[in-house]
Design a protein around this motif. Structure first.
Motif, short mmCIF file in Angstrom:
data_model
loop_
_atom_site.label_atom_id
_atom_site.label_comp_id
_atom_site.label_asym_id
_atom_site.label_seq_id
_atom_site.Cartn_x
_atom_site.Cartn_y
_atom_site.Cartn_z
N ASP A 38 -6.60 -10.34 3.61
CA ASP A 38 -6.24 -10.31 2.19
C ASP A 38 -6.85 -11.47 1.40
O ASP A 38 -6.51 -11.67 0.24
CB ASP A 38 -4.73 -10.31 2.02
CG ASP A 38 -4.06 -11.57 2.58
OD1 ASP A 38 -4.77 -12.52 2.96
OD2 ASP A 38 -2.82 -11.59 2.65
N SER A 86 -13.87 -11.42 -3.16
CA SER A 86 -12.55 -11.94 -3.52
C SER A 86 -12.63 -13.32 -4.14
O SER A 86 -13.51 -14.13 -3.80
CB SER A 86 -11.65 -12.03 -2.27
OG SER A 86 -11.47 -10.78 -1.65
N ILE A 117 5.12 -12.54 -0.29
CA ILE A 117 3.95 -12.06 -1.00
C ILE A 117 4.30 -10.79 -1.76
O ILE A 117 5.07 -9.96 -1.27
CB ILE A 117 2.78 -11.77 -0.02
CG1 ILE A 117 2.18 -13.07 0.49
CG2 ILE A 117 1.70 -10.92 -0.67
CD1 ILE A 117 1.08 -12.87 1.51
N SER A 168 -6.37 -14.59 1.53
CA SER A 168 -5.50 -15.71 1.20
C SER A 168 -6.01 -16.99 1.86
O SER A 168 -6.57 -16.98 2.96
CB SER A 168 -4.06 -15.42 1.64
OG SER A 168 -4.01 -15.15 3.03
N TYR A 211 -7.47 -5.16 -6.19
CA TYR A 211 -6.25 -5.59 -5.53
C TYR A 211 -5.91 -7.00 -5.98
O TYR A 211 -6.78 -7.88 -6.03
CB TYR A 211 -6.40 -5.58 -4.01
CG TYR A 211 -5.21 -6.17 -3.29
CD1 TYR A 211 -4.05 -5.42 -3.12
CD2 TYR A 211 -5.24 -7.47 -2.82
CE1 TYR A 211 -2.94 -5.97 -2.49
CE2 TYR A 211 -4.14 -8.02 -2.18
CZ TYR A 211 -2.99 -7.26 -2.02
OH TYR A 211 -1.89 -7.80 -1.41
N THR A 212 -4.64 -7.24 -6.31
CA THR A 212 -4.17 -8.57 -6.70
C THR A 212 -2.91 -8.91 -5.92
O THR A 212 -2.09 -8.03 -5.63
CB THR A 212 -3.87 -8.65 -8.20
OG1 THR A 212 -2.89 -7.65 -8.55
CG2 THR A 212 -5.14 -8.41 -9.02
N GLN A 213 -2.74 -10.20 -5.60
CA GLN A 213 -1.52 -10.62 -4.94
C GLN A 213 -1.16 -12.04 -5.33
O GLN A 213 -2.03 -12.85 -5.69
CB GLN A 213 -1.63 -10.51 -3.42
CG GLN A 213 -2.45 -11.59 -2.76
CD GLN A 213 -2.36 -11.51 -1.23
OE1 GLN A 213 -2.25 -10.44 -0.65
NE2 GLN A 213 -2.42 -12.66 -0.57
N GLY A 258 2.00 -7.74 -3.70
CA GLY A 258 0.64 -7.27 -3.91
C GLY A 258 0.60 -5.91 -4.57
O GLY A 258 1.49 -5.08 -4.35
N ALA A 315 2.13 -0.61 -4.67
CA ALA A 315 2.60 -1.99 -4.55
C ALA A 315 3.42 -2.19 -3.29
O ALA A 315 3.98 -1.23 -2.73
CB ALA A 315 3.44 -2.37 -5.77
N THR A 348 -9.80 -16.53 -4.64
CA THR A 348 -8.53 -16.92 -4.05
C THR A 348 -8.21 -18.37 -4.42
O THR A 348 -9.12 -19.16 -4.68
CB THR A 348 -8.59 -16.74 -2.52
OG1 THR A 348 -7.33 -17.07 -1.93
CG2 THR A 348 -9.69 -17.58 -1.90
N ARG A 408 -2.49 -5.39 3.70
CA ARG A 408 -1.92 -5.50 2.35
C ARG A 408 -0.78 -4.49 2.15
O ARG A 408 -0.65 -3.88 1.10
CB ARG A 408 -3.01 -5.28 1.31
CG ARG A 408 -4.21 -6.24 1.43
CD ARG A 408 -5.24 -5.91 0.37
NE ARG A 408 -6.35 -6.82 0.38
CZ ARG A 408 -7.58 -6.51 0.81
NH1 ARG A 408 -7.81 -5.31 1.29
NH2 ARG A 408 -8.55 -7.39 0.78
#
Length: 270
Positions: free
Chosen positions: A16, A138, A194, A18, A169-171, A196, A211, A140, A44
């Motif tokens: 993801d 991405s 988290i 992160s 995609y966002t988280q 997402g 989601a 981050t 995710r």
């Protein structure tokens, strides 16, 4: 006790994007290695070839590096994460059990005030052909500190696909922690959470937006041996998924609203 000359370098999760960190020794080039076993695999929040049970027990092996381009402030990082499990009938191509290979390269820098940002590009493949190849780009970021918002260790990431299915995609996440012993290098308890969202069919073409959220507890125990910095981590999460995510996947896919995930991992860095 911490090894002499210990410092931290960033890591980027291949799943993801992160940001994380690893303790390392002296020098500018730092190899990393990790292995973990899980009761299921979810990318995710979406089903990723292993339901949350003890039938197939996926094992992931990560090999990577962090290279100090500007010591203490700018790094080039790379990771290859490879997953194997007991194959099912649909996984016919050899090697049947090697279902996932995620390979990432990224640039990470500190920007002041406890903030760290990074940019990464990942190529995700299935050596056994069970899934299509995708490319992801991405951005981050994390914020770390001892007071206020920074003490919650908030993070954020956004991903688009350069190849494969589209969408965004966002988280966002937090991971407050408690030191179980005095000092910066003792075992800790953290509480990762988290949220997402996949926008515009990110999880599957034509599926719209979907989601998920996850929250749980993680125990982390660092130690040094053989000149390397080791870390044992045990994490338990409850993953809550919306209706769209529960409906996606094969006939073997996990359809539960709440999915329990447990991961036991061991990592080292030089």
């Amino acid at each position: 006790m911490p090894a002499a000359g210990a410092q931290s370098v960033p890591t980027i999760d291949t799943e993801d994007a992160s940001l994380g960190s690893a303790k390392v020794g002296t020098g500018r080039f730092h190899p990393t290695f990790g292995i973990d076993i899980r009761n299921g695999d979810f990318a995710r929040g979406g089903y990723d070839d292993d339901a949350a049970n003890l039938d197939r027990l996926p094992v992931h092996v990560q090999v990577g590096f962090a290279w100090d381009l500007r010591p203490g402030s700018l790094w080039l990082v790379g990771t290859s994460s490879n997953g194997v499990h007991a194959p099912v009938a649909a996984e016919r191509d050899s090697p049947r059990g090697w279902y996932e290979s995620n390979n990432l390269i990224g640039l990470v820098g500190k920007v002041g005030g406890g903030a760290t940002i990074g940019a990464a590009y990942a190529i995700k493949t299935s050596p056994n052909g069970i899934s299509a190849t995708t490319h992801e780009a991405s951005l981050t970021a994390t914020l770390d500190g001892d007071h206020g918002l920074a003490a919650l260790h908030p993070s954020a990431a956004a991903t688009i696909r350069a190849k494969g299915d589209g969408g965004l995609y966002t988280q966002i996440g937090i991971a407050p922690e408690i030191a179980l012993y005095d000092g910066d290098d003792g075992p800790t308890l953290s509480f990762p959470a988290i949220a997402g969202v996949g926008w515009g069919g990110f999880y599957d073409p034509g599926s719209g937006s979907a989601a998920y959220g996850s929250a749980g507890l993680a125990y982390s125990h660092p130690f040094t041996a053989g000149g390397a910095h080791w870390r044992l981590r045990v994490e338990g999460l409850a993953v809550v998924r919306d209706r769209t995510l529960r409906r996606l996947g094969s006939l073997d896919a996990e359809t539960g609203v709440v999915v329990p995930l447990v991961t036991i991992g061991l990592s080292l860095a030089y």
